[in-house]
Enzyme design. Structure first.
Site, PDB file in Angstrom:
ATOM      1  N   HIS A  15       0.841  -1.198   0.000  1.00  0.00           N
ATOM      2  CA  HIS A  15       0.000   0.000   0.000  1.00  0.00           C
ATOM      3  C   HIS A  15       0.872   1.242   0.000  1.00  0.00           C
ATOM      4  O   HIS A  15       2.061   1.185   0.281  1.00  0.00           O
ATOM      5  CB  HIS A  15      -0.987   0.028   1.172  1.00  0.00           C
ATOM      6  CG  HIS A  15      -0.360   0.082   2.527  1.00  0.00           C
ATOM      7  ND1 HIS A  15      -1.097   0.268   3.678  1.00  0.00           N
ATOM      8  CD2 HIS A  15       0.923  -0.018   2.949  1.00  0.00           C
ATOM      9  CE1 HIS A  15      -0.307   0.272   4.727  1.00  0.00           C
ATOM     10  NE2 HIS A  15       0.923   0.109   4.316  1.00  0.00           N
ATOM     11  N   CYS A  34       5.933   6.134   4.595  1.00  0.00           N
ATOM     12  CA  CYS A  34       4.824   5.331   4.080  1.00  0.00           C
ATOM     13  C   CYS A  34       4.097   6.022   2.931  1.00  0.00           C
ATOM     14  O   CYS A  34       3.216   5.445   2.310  1.00  0.00           O
ATOM     15  CB  CYS A  34       3.838   4.997   5.199  1.00  0.00           C
ATOM     16  SG  CYS A  34       4.567   3.951   6.467  1.00  0.00           S
ATOM     17  N   HIS A  40       4.900   0.287  -0.468  1.00  0.00           N
ATOM     18  CA  HIS A  40       5.716  -0.644   0.311  1.00  0.00           C
ATOM     19  C   HIS A  40       4.815  -1.780   0.756  1.00  0.00           C
ATOM     20  O   HIS A  40       3.592  -1.664   0.717  1.00  0.00           O
ATOM     21  CB  HIS A  40       6.364   0.051   1.515  1.00  0.00           C
ATOM     22  CG  HIS A  40       5.365   0.576   2.497  1.00  0.00           C
ATOM     23  ND1 HIS A  40       4.635   1.727   2.291  1.00  0.00           N
ATOM     24  CD2 HIS A  40       4.952   0.083   3.688  1.00  0.00           C
ATOM     25  CE1 HIS A  40       3.824   1.927   3.321  1.00  0.00           C
ATOM     26  NE2 HIS A  40       3.988   0.938   4.178  1.00  0.00           N
ATOM     27  N   HIS A  42       3.829  -5.303   3.384  1.00  0.00           N
ATOM     28  CA  HIS A  42       3.843  -5.883   4.731  1.00  0.00           C
ATOM     29  C   HIS A  42       3.463  -7.353   4.656  1.00  0.00           C
ATOM     30  O   HIS A  42       2.678  -7.757   3.791  1.00  0.00           O
ATOM     31  CB  HIS A  42       2.830  -5.188   5.641  1.00  0.00           C
ATOM     32  CG  HIS A  42       3.133  -3.759   5.914  1.00  0.00           C
ATOM     33  ND1 HIS A  42       4.126  -3.370   6.776  1.00  0.00           N
ATOM     34  CD2 HIS A  42       2.574  -2.622   5.427  1.00  0.00           C
ATOM     35  CE1 HIS A  42       4.166  -2.043   6.815  1.00  0.00           C
ATOM     36  NE2 HIS A  42       3.234  -1.570   6.001  1.00  0.00           N
ATOM     37  N   ASP A  80      -4.613 -10.867  -0.339  1.00  0.00           N
ATOM     38  CA  ASP A  80      -3.269 -11.441  -0.393  1.00  0.00           C
ATOM     39  C   ASP A  80      -2.579 -11.116  -1.723  1.00  0.00           C
ATOM     40  O   ASP A  80      -3.147 -11.296  -2.792  1.00  0.00           O
ATOM     41  CB  ASP A  80      -3.330 -12.959  -0.203  1.00  0.00           C
ATOM     42  CG  ASP A  80      -1.967 -13.578   0.063  1.00  0.00           C
ATOM     43  OD1 ASP A  80      -1.056 -12.876   0.558  1.00  0.00           O
ATOM     44  OD2 ASP A  80      -1.807 -14.786  -0.225  1.00  0.00           O
ATOM     45  N   HIS A  81      -1.348 -10.612  -1.621  1.00  0.00           N
ATOM     46  CA  HIS A  81      -0.518 -10.248  -2.762  1.00  0.00           C
ATOM     47  C   HIS A  81      -1.173  -9.198  -3.660  1.00  0.00           C
ATOM     48  O   HIS A  81      -1.042  -9.233  -4.878  1.00  0.00           O
ATOM     49  CB  HIS A  81      -0.108 -11.497  -3.568  1.00  0.00           C
ATOM     50  CG  HIS A  81       0.846 -12.355  -2.824  1.00  0.00           C
ATOM     51  ND1 HIS A  81       0.424 -13.392  -2.020  1.00  0.00           N
ATOM     52  CD2 HIS A  81       2.190 -12.316  -2.726  1.00  0.00           C
ATOM     53  CE1 HIS A  81       1.471 -13.965  -1.469  1.00  0.00           C
ATOM     54  NE2 HIS A  81       2.557 -13.328  -1.875  1.00  0.00           N
ATOM     55  N   GLU A 124       0.810  -5.431  11.699  1.00  0.00           N
ATOM     56  CA  GLU A 124       1.466  -4.906  10.502  1.00  0.00           C
ATOM     57  C   GLU A 124       2.974  -5.124  10.573  1.00  0.00           C
ATOM     58  O   GLU A 124       3.603  -5.488   9.578  1.00  0.00           O
ATOM     59  CB  GLU A 124       1.150  -3.415  10.393  1.00  0.00           C
ATOM     60  CG  GLU A 124       1.788  -2.719   9.224  1.00  0.00           C
ATOM     61  CD  GLU A 124       1.513  -1.232   9.265  1.00  0.00           C
ATOM     62  OE1 GLU A 124       0.864  -0.746   8.330  1.00  0.00           O
ATOM     63  OE2 GLU A 124       1.940  -0.553  10.225  1.00  0.00           O
TER      64      GLU A 124
END
Length: 134
Positions: A15, A34, A40, A42, A80-81, A124
């Site tokens: 995100h 951020c 970036h 997580h 996811d991904h 996170e």
């Protein structure tokens, strides 16, 4: 007899924390690193806690196969991904981990009728975690 069940799941997503309602300077001031234009990622750990009566026949609050199947399809399959900024859920809001935690809660609350959702906890980083209880 009421009991609580907590279950953990892992997923990865990226995100960028950026609000179109703020200037570039205010975004950088608010979100710091951020706000990187390239985003970036997580490796999130999400923990669901559900509760309910312990079934006399099964001895369980809910069937873990049902919970896992639901979560994999409705949450992991959605996030996811993925780049969270590109998803419909975040078209009008910043995809902070707080907002992601709330979205996950809403998905489970709406779609998993087999137990009462108590909370969603979303980790996170080792230093940051968020909880939402509705």
């Amino acid at each position: 007899m009421k009991a609580h069940l907590s279950r953990r799941y892992l997923f990865s997503a990226s995100h960028r924390l950026h609000s179109e309602a703020m200037s570039a300077e205010k975004n950088h001031e608010t979100y710091g690193k951020c706000n990187n234009p390239y985003g970036h990622g997580h490796n999130y750990i999400v923990e669901l806690t559900v509760s309910g009566q312990v079934d006399e026949k099964t001895g369980m609050v809910c069937n873990l196969v049902d919970l896992d199947s639901f979560f994999e399809k409705e949450v992991l399959g959605r996030f996811d991904h993925e780049n969270l900024n590109t998803l419909q859920e975040f078209a009008k809001e910043v995809p902070t981990t707080e907002n992601l935690c709330i979205r996950i809660y809403e998905i489970v609350q709406r779609g998993f009728p087999h137990a009462h959702l108590e909370r969603v906890r979303l980790e996170e980083t080792m230093m940051n975690s968020f909880e939402y209880t509705g």
